[in-house]
Design an enzyme around this catalytic site. Sequence first.
Site: not given
Ligand code: MG
Ligand code: ZN
Length: 351
Positions: A32, A73, A126, A240, A245, A249, A287-288
């Site tokens: 993620d 997500s 996710t 995952e 992620d 952040h 996912d990004h």
């Molecule tokens: Mg996730």
């Molecule tokens: Zn995020």
Amino acid sequence: MKNYILLLSLISFSLSFGQTETPPNIIFLIGDGMGLTQITTGMYANNNNTELEKFEYVGLSKTQAARYLVTDSAASGTAMACGEKTYNGVIGMNSKNEKIPSILDHCANLGYKTALLATSSIVHATPASFYAHVDTRKKYEEIAFQLMSSNVDYFIGGGKKHFTRRDDGKNLLKNTDSPYKIAESLDEYISSTADKIGLLTYYEEPPKKSMGREPALPDMLSATLDKLNQSGKPFFIMTEGSQIDWGGHANDVPYVVSEFLEFNQTIGVALEFAKKHGNTLVVVTADHETGGLALTKGNIKRNQVSGGFNTKGHSATMVPVFSYGPAAEQFAGIYENTAIFTKLKTAVSKE
Ligand code: MG
Ligand code: ZN
């Protein structure tokens, strides 16, 4: 006559999958928020090394959501899991508000065993994209409820409170009709012979790796691959690395790196399995990207890296896709994230 029909179906089965092949196993790994810079940063911090260098094909995935350039997500998870672009925050439903089945559901219908592993809660966007259908990712209790009647055979993740301390007063883990055996530890998860087993690792969201999160994701994957392999059926598993992620952040490079390194080891476990057992497609992607990270300083000899972030949120840059094993060549090139669903579906169906 009966034998003749059986023979015909055997011939068509072997035509679909070659003379000796059975449908391939799929190990799908999602980092993620793991953009190219997160990978690069983790690689340099890891002595200029990543398991991703062992993959056969690399592609690029376009991550934008329906009507939004920058995805979340839920929308990107749904795009990869279910093959349709949707709005940010939506899980397992398309932009027309219709519930759509996931690749996990598709594999289950083909007789596959299935599993989901995460270093977030198991009801987070996710993993939820593979079994739940909700108009907002925040409906954790509804997502937990849907998991309990899903096609998922084995799951490991946090978020126990969404099952036990609910607004509807139900304790989903004490439901005697539940098909799931709920293990209290990884050892119990490993030793249980139940058909469907869940392990809820933390009451809340699991902590950071650097704060001692257990069990380790590579161990979760090895334990689950053993179970899936022993079943004698083909399998689909999504694993995952959820908190790459969260490091993005937090605009926290060490957080990103420690989460990436655990995910990198997990990728190593997947590749080792695929090399040993064969007939296993391993796909790794994100996912990004998160944070708009740029790597601008460092010292290769000291494995030191530092960089700057552009945002506390996600960015719209394309993310890499790495593939190994049967149908891996399908993942070269540039395509929408929804094509990942289609390519996985083609790999298991070969229609
Ligand atoms: Mg996730
Ligand atoms: Zn995020």
